[in-house]
Design a protein around this motif. Structure first.
Motif, PDB file in Angstrom:
ATOM      1  N   ALA A 147       0.852  -1.188   0.000  1.00  0.00           N
ATOM      2  CA  ALA A 147       0.000   0.000   0.000  1.00  0.00           C
ATOM      3  C   ALA A 147       0.886   1.236   0.000  1.00  0.00           C
ATOM      4  N   LEU A 148       0.666   2.127  -0.954  1.00  0.00           N
ATOM      5  CA  LEU A 148       1.400   3.389  -0.972  1.00  0.00           C
ATOM      6  C   LEU A 148       0.760   4.287   0.080  1.00  0.00           C
ATOM      7  N   ALA A 149       1.322   4.252   1.270  1.00  0.00           N
ATOM      8  CA  ALA A 149       0.740   4.955   2.414  1.00  0.00           C
ATOM      9  C   ALA A 149       1.348   6.348   2.534  1.00  0.00           C
ATOM     10  N   MET A 150       1.020   7.179   1.573  1.00  0.00           N
ATOM     11  CA  MET A 150       1.504   8.562   1.549  1.00  0.00           C
ATOM     12  C   MET A 150       0.325   9.473   1.271  1.00  0.00           C
ATOM     13  N   GLY A 151       0.201  10.525   2.063  1.00  0.00           N
ATOM     14  CA  GLY A 151      -0.934  11.421   1.928  1.00  0.00           C
ATOM     15  C   GLY A 151      -2.012  11.081   2.940  1.00  0.00           C
ATOM     16  N   ASP A 152      -3.210  11.573   2.698  1.00  0.00           N
ATOM     17  CA  ASP A 152      -4.333  11.422   3.620  1.00  0.00           C
ATOM     18  C   ASP A 152      -5.213  10.250   3.179  1.00  0.00           C
ATOM     19  N   PRO A 153      -5.362   9.219   4.017  1.00  0.00           N
ATOM     20  CA  PRO A 153      -6.210   8.087   3.630  1.00  0.00           C
ATOM     21  C   PRO A 153      -7.703   8.387   3.732  1.00  0.00           C
TER      22      PRO A 153
END
Length: 328
Positions: A147-153
């Motif tokens: 999962a590209l866990a960058m930014g606001d989910p």
């Protein structure tokens, strides 16, 4: 006091002209500086002289005047007697370094057929095993299966982490999250008990393709071979792919998405290493990318791979950020 946008804070100085009490002078010509000066005839909010800050490149210094050029191209002439304080400041980061990490990672998604699911700004990716020359049965690439866990989910990180865990559990894979080292998401996942994947930190390095091409000497391959560069089928609008080869001795792949080209799978046969083949391949691949509109090149390399880090540094790449994988 009027302050120009992105002006660094300057330590207050006594009000009134103070030529010689700052760190400016003829030696700053050609440098980026910030200058605080009095606005003659104007009154500030506290009743004293009004002042303003100007940030720009110093073009000249002498005959009682200092001339600056601001970021928008405006020329500002300042009387030296009106300068209150000032100092040189670091140059602005290049456009390439100002790109957010999330953008570079999205542009590097080079695996067609990858399943993707949006979770706010996060992207959950699953490609399964990807075969290549060294792994005929396929290998589970972390970038294509994390999962590209960058930014606001769009939800609290704890809730997003559960969605990620369930997504990969459904596919029989370990949950992986790609995070920028020590950013807020990285810290929150750590607090939730997500451990570190053993692959360690990976450096995303960027450069201007045209500059790298100029820095690498053109040459021939092993036994006088020329680089064979073949374009592959595009996988979407604005996307192009190519592979550069030197016979059976070396190869590299290039993935162009818009104006960003990602180089990956650089390989040189052990017997042919340190002979300049890697540089020749990179130069040809980036020359191809530049001709298709690339203005930024990126590579991703393990921080522990000293030889690779050194190679990319010598060819003109610099570190944009580091990332790693969190797993639960």
């Amino acid at each position: 006091m009027a302050v120009s946008p992105d002006t660094p804070q300057v330590s207050p100085m006594p009000e009134g002209p103070s030529a010689g009490r700052h760190g400016l002078g003829p030696h700053v010509v050609g440098q980026r500086v910030v200058v605080r000066r009095i606005l003659p005839g104007e009154t500030g909010p506290t009743g004293g002289p009004a002042m303003t800050d100007t940030l720009g490149e110093c073009l000249s210094w002498g005959r009682g005047l200092c001339e600056l050029r601001t970021a928008d191209g405006t020329l500002v002439t300042i009387h030296l007697a009106d300068i209150v304080s000032g100092k040189p400041v670091p140059p602005r980061p290049s456009v390439r370094l100002r790109r957010p990490p999330r953008e570079l990672h999205l542009r590097a998604d080079a695996w067609p057929g990858t399943e993707r699911r949006q979770l706010g700004e996060w992207v959950l990716r699953a490609a399964g095993r990807v075969p290549d020359a060294q792994h005929p049965q396929g290998r589970l690439l972390r970038r294509a299966n994390s999962a590209l866990a960058m930014g606001d989910p769009g939800v609290p990180v704890a809730a997003a982490a559960e969605v990620v865990r369930a997504f990969y559990e459904e596919r029989g894979q370990a949950a992986l999250a790609t995070v920028v080292v020590d950013d807020a998401v990285d810290r929150e996942l750590a607090a939730l008990g997500w451990g570190l994947d053993p692959v360690g930190e990976v450096l995303v390095q960027v450069a201007a393709p045209s500059r790298v091409v100029r820095s690498l000497r053109p040459g021939r391959g092993a036994d006088g071979e020329e680089v064979d560069l073949a374009e592959e089928a595009a996988t979407g609008a604005g996307v192009a792919r190519a592979v550069a080869r030197l016979g059976e001795h070396a190869s590299v792949r290039a993935h162009l998405d818009g104006d960003v080209v990602t180089l990956h799978d650089l390989w040189v046969a052990e017997a042919q290493r340190r002979g300049g083949l890697a540089g020749r391949l990179v130069a040809d691949a980036l020359d191809w990318a530049s001709s298709h509109g690339a203005t930024t090149a990126q590579v991703q390399v393990s921080a522990t791979n000293v030889a690779a880090v050194q190679f990319w540094s010598v060819t003109g790449f610099s570190t944009h950020h580091a990332y790693r994988y969190r797993t639960c």
